[in-house]
Motif scaffolding. Structure first.
Motif, PDB file in Angstrom:
ATOM      1  N   PRO A 199      11.459  42.695  -0.614  1.00  0.00           N
ATOM      2  CA  PRO A 199      12.394  41.554  -0.582  1.00  0.00           C
ATOM      3  C   PRO A 199      13.733  41.826  -1.271  1.00  0.00           C
ATOM      4  N   GLN A 200      13.723  42.616  -2.330  1.00  0.00           N
ATOM      5  CA  GLN A 200      14.984  42.959  -2.987  1.00  0.00           C
ATOM      6  C   GLN A 200      15.853  43.828  -2.083  1.00  0.00           C
ATOM      7  N   VAL A 201      15.234  44.775  -1.384  1.00  0.00           N
ATOM      8  CA  VAL A 201      15.975  45.617  -0.443  1.00  0.00           C
ATOM      9  C   VAL A 201      16.487  44.767   0.721  1.00  0.00           C
ATOM     10  N   MET A 202      15.659  43.847   1.186  1.00  0.00           N
ATOM     11  CA  MET A 202      16.079  42.937   2.252  1.00  0.00           C
ATOM     12  C   MET A 202      17.351  42.192   1.841  1.00  0.00           C
ATOM     13  N   ALA A 203      17.372  41.697   0.626  1.00  0.00           N
ATOM     14  CA  ALA A 203      18.529  40.940   0.138  1.00  0.00           C
ATOM     15  C   ALA A 203      19.753  41.836  -0.001  1.00  0.00           C
ATOM     16  N   ARG A 204      19.573  43.032  -0.529  1.00  0.00           N
ATOM     17  CA  ARG A 204      20.714  43.927  -0.733  1.00  0.00           C
ATOM     18  C   ARG A 204      21.320  44.392   0.585  1.00  0.00           C
ATOM     19  N   LEU A 205      20.468  44.654   1.579  1.00  0.00           N
ATOM     20  CA  LEU A 205      20.970  45.113   2.872  1.00  0.00           C
ATOM     21  C   LEU A 205      21.223  43.970   3.846  1.00  0.00           C
ATOM     22  N   GLN A 206      20.790  42.786   3.486  1.00  0.00           N
ATOM     23  CA  GLN A 206      20.872  41.612   4.349  1.00  0.00           C
ATOM     24  C   GLN A 206      20.203  41.889   5.704  1.00  0.00           C
ATOM     25  N   LEU A 207      18.978  42.399   5.607  1.00  0.00           N
ATOM     26  CA  LEU A 207      18.166  42.711   6.770  1.00  0.00           C
ATOM     27  C   LEU A 207      16.834  41.974   6.665  1.00  0.00           C
ATOM     28  N   GLY A 208      16.158  41.865   7.777  1.00  0.00           N
ATOM     29  CA  GLY A 208      14.855  41.227   7.800  1.00  0.00           C
ATOM     30  C   GLY A 208      13.753  42.154   7.333  1.00  0.00           C
TER      31      GLY A 208
ATOM     32  N   THR B  11      20.371  54.101  -2.297  1.00  0.00           N
ATOM     33  CA  THR B  11      21.720  54.657  -2.380  1.00  0.00           C
ATOM     34  C   THR B  11      21.891  55.808  -1.395  1.00  0.00           C
ATOM     35  N   ASP B  12      20.896  56.700  -1.326  1.00  0.00           N
ATOM     36  CA  ASP B  12      20.953  57.829  -0.388  1.00  0.00           C
ATOM     37  C   ASP B  12      20.995  57.339   1.058  1.00  0.00           C
ATOM     38  N   PHE B  13      20.208  56.319   1.358  1.00  0.00           N
ATOM     39  CA  PHE B  13      20.194  55.753   2.708  1.00  0.00           C
ATOM     40  C   PHE B  13      21.573  55.224   3.081  1.00  0.00           C
ATOM     41  N   ILE B  14      22.193  54.478   2.177  1.00  0.00           N
ATOM     42  CA  ILE B  14      23.513  53.911   2.450  1.00  0.00           C
ATOM     43  C   ILE B  14      24.552  55.012   2.617  1.00  0.00           C
ATOM     44  N   ARG B  15      24.523  56.014   1.752  1.00  0.00           N
ATOM     45  CA  ARG B  15      25.474  57.139   1.869  1.00  0.00           C
ATOM     46  C   ARG B  15      25.298  57.880   3.187  1.00  0.00           C
TER      47      ARG B  15
END
Length: 74
Positions: free
Chosen positions: A23-32, A62-66
């Motif tokens: 859920p924290q990753v969902m919120a940070r990426l704004q994904l389901g 962070t690596d995923f976003i980069r």
């Protein structure tokens, strides 16, 4: 021999132990939820399982976003 102060240990260990829930990753990426689990399933987002709990290291996020930013720039 004396051990290092506790504050020094926290600075060294804390980043390695910083884990996020789905859920924290969902919120940070704004994904389901299913999208985040698809990213994990396909290996695009690294995670670990602790018992029945899935956790994503902040460094993996962070690596995923980069990686995605680099792909978009190419």
């Amino acid at each position: 021999m004396t051990s290092p102060p506790l504050a020094a240990l926290r600075k060294e260990v804390a980043p390695a132990l910083d884990l996020l829930t789905v859920p924290q990753v969902m919120a940070r990426l704004q994904l389901g939820r299913s999208t985040v689990y698809d990213l994990i399933r396909t290996g695009q987002l690294a995670s670990i399982t602790l018992g029945r709990a899935r956790r994503i290291p902040t460094q993996a996020l962070t690596d995923f976003i980069r990686t995605r930013l680099a792909q978009e720039a190419a």
